[in-house]
Enzyme design. Structure first.
Site, PDB file in Angstrom:
ATOM      1  N   GLY A 141      -9.899  -0.821   1.447  1.00  0.00           N
ATOM      2  CA  GLY A 141      -9.556  -0.106  -0.095  1.00  0.00           C
ATOM      3  C   GLY A 141     -10.187  -1.024  -1.332  1.00  0.00           C
ATOM      4  O   GLY A 141     -10.515  -2.213  -1.110  1.00  0.00           O
TER       5      GLY A 141
ATOM      6  N   ARG B 206     -14.053   2.366   5.110  1.00  0.00           N
ATOM      7  CA  ARG B 206     -13.318   1.639   6.192  1.00  0.00           C
ATOM      8  C   ARG B 206     -13.890   1.816   7.483  1.00  0.00           C
ATOM      9  O   ARG B 206     -13.293   2.271   8.375  1.00  0.00           O
ATOM     10  CB  ARG B 206     -11.869   2.603   6.067  1.00  0.00           C
ATOM     11  CG  ARG B 206     -11.141   2.343   4.717  1.00  0.00           C
ATOM     12  CD  ARG B 206      -9.642   2.980   4.684  1.00  0.00           C
ATOM     13  NE  ARG B 206      -9.138   2.814   3.534  1.00  0.00           N
ATOM     14  CZ  ARG B 206      -8.247   1.741   3.248  1.00  0.00           C
ATOM     15  NH1 ARG B 206      -8.107   0.962   3.715  1.00  0.00           N
ATOM     16  NH2 ARG B 206      -7.605   1.808   1.973  1.00  0.00           N
TER      17      ARG B 206
ATOM     18  N   ASP C 243      -6.960  -7.359   5.465  1.00  0.00           N
ATOM     19  CA  ASP C 243      -6.754  -7.748   6.777  1.00  0.00           C
ATOM     20  C   ASP C 243      -7.673  -7.011   7.804  1.00  0.00           C
ATOM     21  O   ASP C 243      -8.108  -7.912   8.988  1.00  0.00           O
ATOM     22  CB  ASP C 243      -5.295  -7.532   7.156  1.00  0.00           C
ATOM     23  CG  ASP C 243      -4.729  -6.385   6.863  1.00  0.00           C
ATOM     24  OD1 ASP C 243      -5.476  -5.439   6.705  1.00  0.00           O
ATOM     25  OD2 ASP C 243      -3.376  -6.256   7.529  1.00  0.00           O
TER      26      ASP C 243
ATOM     27  N   THR D  91      -7.149  -7.775  -1.414  1.00  0.00           N
ATOM     28  CA  THR D  91      -6.071  -6.772  -1.444  1.00  0.00           C
ATOM     29  C   THR D  91      -5.094  -6.689  -2.389  1.00  0.00           C
ATOM     30  O   THR D  91      -4.556  -7.753  -2.911  1.00  0.00           O
ATOM     31  CB  THR D  91      -5.211  -6.772   0.138  1.00  0.00           C
ATOM     32  OG1 THR D  91      -4.083  -5.896   0.230  1.00  0.00           O
ATOM     33  CG2 THR D  91      -4.597  -8.087   0.276  1.00  0.00           C
TER      34      THR D  91
ATOM     35  N   ASP E 114      -2.259  -5.744  -2.001  1.00  0.00           N
ATOM     36  CA  ASP E 114      -0.704  -5.869  -1.184  1.00  0.00           C
ATOM     37  C   ASP E 114      -0.546  -7.427  -1.220  1.00  0.00           C
ATOM     38  O   ASP E 114       0.706  -7.319  -1.065  1.00  0.00           O
ATOM     39  CB  ASP E 114      -0.977  -5.506   0.266  1.00  0.00           C
ATOM     40  CG  ASP E 114      -1.069  -3.941   0.130  1.00  0.00           C
ATOM     41  OD1 ASP E 114      -0.987  -3.144  -0.587  1.00  0.00           O
ATOM     42  OD2 ASP E 114      -1.507  -3.352   1.412  1.00  0.00           O
TER      43      ASP E 114
ATOM     44  N   ASP F  84      -0.598  -9.614   1.019  1.00  0.00           N
ATOM     45  CA  ASP F  84      -0.294  -9.843   2.263  1.00  0.00           C
ATOM     46  C   ASP F  84      -0.924 -10.664   3.399  1.00  0.00           C
ATOM     47  O   ASP F  84      -0.605 -10.724   4.409  1.00  0.00           O
ATOM     48  CB  ASP F  84       0.271  -8.724   2.964  1.00  0.00           C
ATOM     49  CG  ASP F  84      -0.855  -7.574   3.281  1.00  0.00           C
ATOM     50  OD1 ASP F  84      -1.998  -8.076   2.836  1.00  0.00           O
ATOM     51  OD2 ASP F  84      -0.850  -6.800   3.741  1.00  0.00           O
TER      52      ASP F  84
ATOM     53  N   MET G 160       2.438   1.418  -3.750  1.00  0.00           N
ATOM     54  CA  MET G 160       1.665   0.961  -2.680  1.00  0.00           C
ATOM     55  C   MET G 160       2.211  -0.378  -2.072  1.00  0.00           C
ATOM     56  O   MET G 160       2.661  -1.329  -2.573  1.00  0.00           O
ATOM     57  CB  MET G 160       0.156   0.734  -3.008  1.00  0.00           C
ATOM     58  CG  MET G 160      -0.556   2.193  -3.096  1.00  0.00           C
ATOM     59  SD  MET G 160      -2.202   1.856  -3.484  1.00  0.00           S
ATOM     60  CE  MET G 160      -3.045   3.620  -3.369  1.00  0.00           C
ATOM     61  N   GLY G 161       1.627  -0.596  -0.847  1.00  0.00           N
ATOM     62  CA  GLY G 161       2.124  -1.998  -0.008  1.00  0.00           C
ATOM     63  C   GLY G 161       2.109  -1.304   1.646  1.00  0.00           C
ATOM     64  O   GLY G 161       3.069  -0.807   1.851  1.00  0.00           O
ATOM     65  N   ARG G 162       0.993  -1.551   2.219  1.00  0.00           N
ATOM     66  CA  ARG G 162       0.968  -0.769   3.460  1.00  0.00           C
ATOM     67  C   ARG G 162       1.745  -1.314   4.506  1.00  0.00           C
ATOM     68  O   ARG G 162       2.538  -0.705   5.410  1.00  0.00           O
ATOM     69  CB  ARG G 162      -0.534  -0.941   3.983  1.00  0.00           C
ATOM     70  CG  ARG G 162      -0.837  -0.214   5.504  1.00  0.00           C
ATOM     71  CD  ARG G 162      -2.251   0.031   5.775  1.00  0.00           C
ATOM     72  NE  ARG G 162      -2.703  -1.318   6.004  1.00  0.00           N
ATOM     73  CZ  ARG G 162      -4.082  -1.501   6.143  1.00  0.00           C
ATOM     74  NH1 ARG G 162      -4.946  -0.791   5.773  1.00  0.00           N
ATOM     75  NH2 ARG G 162      -4.378  -3.044   6.554  1.00  0.00           N
TER      76      ARG G 162
ATOM     77  N   ARG H 184      -4.793   0.607  -8.017  1.00  0.00           N
ATOM     78  CA  ARG H 184      -5.912  -0.161  -7.459  1.00  0.00           C
ATOM     79  C   ARG H 184      -7.073   0.169  -8.505  1.00  0.00           C
ATOM     80  O   ARG H 184      -8.318  -0.131  -8.068  1.00  0.00           O
ATOM     81  CB  ARG H 184      -6.265   0.243  -5.924  1.00  0.00           C
ATOM     82  CG  ARG H 184      -6.583   1.640  -5.485  1.00  0.00           C
ATOM     83  CD  ARG H 184      -6.730   1.724  -4.349  1.00  0.00           C
ATOM     84  NE  ARG H 184      -6.894   0.428  -3.467  1.00  0.00           N
ATOM     85  CZ  ARG H 184      -6.393   0.394  -2.373  1.00  0.00           C
ATOM     86  NH1 ARG H 184      -5.916   1.299  -1.807  1.00  0.00           N
ATOM     87  NH2 ARG H 184      -6.632  -0.806  -1.736  1.00  0.00           N
TER      88      ARG H 184
END
Length: 345
Positions: free
Chosen positions: A12, A73, A104, A126, A128, A130, A170-172, A278
């Site tokens: 992403g 991706r 990741d 990212t 996120d 994370d 968002m936040g997978r 994003r």
């Protein structure tokens, strides 16, 4: 022959990517190191699609969102002879290593290639936040600021109409954007994967505010949260090439809003912030962090120090084990969530 380095952006897109690209190219140019920019991430590596970059191309790009190299991706490890094709691409261009900028999934591929003997350096990208072994990932600050401003603004329409507003963020897999923006904004309920609330508890909190004369509520909802009492079948969702659920198909924000209205009788709406988080220009923090990470990655490449990821430890940019970085996901801790709980009333 002069040292040659490849660079790619994969997964992403993320505010700050261009700052990283600039940092790598500018630093390498100081040592006459040539940089080949692959187009659209790992797809460009497999297809040997890209171009040689120079400092003129990256001048002033640090303030632009997205990535000038574009992204995809593509999962090399799911392709027939994928690792061999990566090696062939690098050898044909005379590249000593690839600087892989991604989350990741992207860095997981880079780590697997390192284990196969291919020289890689990772840069954590990212929104996120994370990824393990770094305090912050670039792009997160921009995304969290956008979510904060959105929820601050939504208070005006929510209070005017005595409504509940469910904001899907968002936040997978984690709730970093939701929890930090909830602490900073005027949010009343924060729902994240690490500390999920049941539908019953969410409704109780919303109704309690209304009974106390506070005739509106903002609910910050991380998209990956599984809410007890809100039935769903995740297996119905499509997955990407890395096996991740495509959460937009889940409609979790809409479904939670409908459930709140049904159970409390309070008029409830939902909004999906989606790709706005994003998009656009990166914040000062993300521009500076991205640039610093790019410079550090270039230094590692020129030192032939492969199998590393650059990260932020306090205020210092460091090199850490790529394997360790992708081995464990960084989740929201109890202390931070307790602060959110204190602030969300």
């Amino acid at each position: 022959m002069a040292i040659r380095v490849g660079i790619l952006t994969s997964g992403g897109d993320c505010p700050g990517l261009n700052a990283v690209i600039r940092g790598v190219v500018e630093r390498c140019a100081m040592q006459d190191v040539k940089v080949f920019g692959y187009h659209e991430g790992w797809r460009g590596v497999i297809e040997q699609d890209g171009h040689w970059m120079d400092t003129a191309e990256v001048e002033s790009i640090q303030g632009r969102g997205g990535t000038i190299l574009r992204t995809s991706r593509t999962n090399v490890m799911k392709m027939e002879n994928g690792p061999a094709l990566v090696r062939r691409s690098m050898e044909s261009l005379g590249l000593e290593c690839i600087v892989a900028i991604g989350g990741d999934d992207t860095l997981g591929v880079a780590n697997q290639l390192v284990e196969l003997g291919q020289p890689m350096i990772g840069v954590p990208q990212t929104i996120d936040n994370d990824l393990n072994c770094t305090d912050y990932t670039f792009g997160f600050d921009t995304a969290a600021n956008m979510a904060m401003r959105a929820m601050d603004d939504l208070c005006t329409t929510a209070s005017s109409h005595s409504r509940v507003m469910v904001v899907e963020i968002m936040g997978r897999n984690t709730g970093w954007i939701a929890v930090q923006s909830a602490i900073a904004a005027n949010v009343n309920v924060c729902v994240i994967p690490e500390f999920p609330l049941s539908l019953e508890e969410i409704c109780r909190r919303v109704k309690k505010r209304y009974d106390e004369g506070k005739h509106y509520s903002i609910v910050a909802l991380a998209e990956a949260t599984r809410i007890k009492g809100l039935d769903e079948d995740l297996e119905r969702l499509e997955k990407d090439s890395f096996g991740n659920y495509k959460y937009p198909e889940r409609n979790i924000g809409q479904r939670l809003a409908e459930a709140i209205e049904e159970k409390t009788g309070l008029e409830t709406r939902h909004i999906v912030l989606g790709h706005l988080q994003r998009s656009g220009a990166p914040t000062l923090f993300d521009r500076v962090l991205g640039t610093r990470l790019g410079v550090k990655a270039a230094d590692l490449a020129m030192a032939h120090d492969y199998g590393k990821m650059v990260g932020l430890a306090g205020t210092t940019v460091v090199a850490v084990s790529l394997k360790e970085a992708v081995n464990m996901r960084k989740e929201v801790d109890a202390e931070l969530y307790e602060i959110a709980e204190m602030c969300c009333r």
